[in-house]
Motif scaffolding. Sequence first.
Motif: not given
Length: 589
Positions: A35-39, A237-243, A526-527, A545-548
């Motif tokens: 989990n932290v490795a992706e961040v 819907g409404g997920v900011d990271s996809a906008t 996100p990049g 499952t809840l990773s970015h």
Amino acid sequence: MSHLIVEEAGMVDITRPWVVDTPLSAKYPIYTRSNVAEVTPTPATPLMWTSIGGLPGEREWRHALVEFGAFDLDEFDPDRIEIQGLIHGYIYLNVSIQRIFGVRMPGATPDLIDQTYFGNRQVVRPYEPRPGDDDPRFTERIGASIGKLVQGDGAAGFEDDVATAARVRAERPDLRAASEQELLARFNDVLEGPYRPVVGKHYALIYESSVATGMLAQALAPLEDKTLEVRLISGLGGVDSATPSYALWDLSRLVTASATLTAEFDSGVPGLLDRLRKLDAPDVREFLDRFARFQREYGSRGTEEWEICPPTWETHPGLPLAMVDRMRFQPDDADPKPRARKLAEERVALEKEVRARLSGSPEALGAFDTASRLVARIMPTRERSKTNAVRMLHEARMAAQELGRRYAEAGHFARLDDISMVRRDELDALVAGPASFAPVVAERRAWYERLCELDPPFIVDGTPPPVETWPEAKEPAVDVARSGDVLTGLAACPGRVTGPARVLHDPADAAELQPGEILVARVTDPGWTPLFVSAAGVVVSVGATLSHAAIVSRELGIPCVVGVRHASKRIKDGMVLTVDGTAGVVTVE
């Protein structure tokens, strides 16, 4: 491998603890990079760890756990971090503490916590009960928190935070004209003012979202279909990271509709903005205006978002422009918005089907409806809380980066981001005498660069292995995948697609991704995620499952499998893959 580096600053011995390493917890001895490795895929810089992570982050995280009812504050050591760990600069998450959360959480177990972080792989010793772990007081407190959460009384005020983040951005002073003391004050004021409560809410939502998905999994258990959960948390819907992906897609359509813009993009992304600014044409002006709005709205996003000097879309405009460049080769029917709507429609239809299957048990149906409503509310809120935190953090780090720019220009630093090699408690001394920090910063930079070349252990149980035994990050895997191999991971976004693999190690390599290819990466943040729009499918070595990668792929409707161990090493460019994002498997054809 050599662990001594000869630089102008002298010999750098990386076998020492990193500048901001702290001893690991003996009480809670198991840590993981999951989990932290992706961040945070690279080591934490000294300024990041002393300003954002480390003790500042630990305080907010502990507060979230205590407020949720899962721990008492006196269960933690007041003098050191424990929920996190820092080993030769690499950030770890404490599994022992998360397992205790699983013991105390109604309906959860340590095994379910392990499943969240490690999938189906048994990579750590089984949980060993300790006195006090199963204290019913905590279960009662957590139960009360869950009750409030179900009633809609969880962490609140997120729309207010959106407005605050916009205000902090609007109040950014002219950083080039500010004094060094004013820059330092801006850095501290943002971090200690609006940023802290917002990031605290984000830590709280980490646990609230795990409650929501856990309740959904429990409600679906009677149906004995492991594919249901990921399908029912898709297309919310409404997920900011996809906008930002939608905004970049719209920019790509401007390019495809304009011969002038197409010709400039054909000439290459380097220098593109400068070339466009010299042209006086309506379509070019519209593109520049909309790209400027994109940068103002989403400029805080990028890779390694919790760092002090990451390559963001404001500071490195070539990154989003390269993504527009890839998207322009996609046909119009690759628009992610209709795909997201289709995924949402499929989720709604599946919800009706599940309700029909559970209709014989009012209790089971009620549990499913409650969990579904909670997931639909919490998941977008979790991403919004992160967006708010990152936008505010960006305002602090822009002030720090201006300091770095000045000291690099004056010759005290070799590069702007050397500012991140200074601890927060050293900033006043740096401003008072920047020249004195030149040798210290040079040594730390050489040290840091060498640590970046290593692959830290995935699990640490007790004493970490000596750094001289860590493999090189780019060391090739021995067992390269072959035709017929089935690589197992975690289902992230439903769907099935076949295409050639494209292994990328940096979103800056976007130009290599061709339409119809499967994007394979070690980690994504996100990049990376606007690249998903240009990919037929996504495979990620690290993630849950809840990773970015999972959250955004479910919004964009891109079949995705995460947690495929060593995928970026075992898979080579051009291998034909079938990605089954519903089952969580990748087949080499």
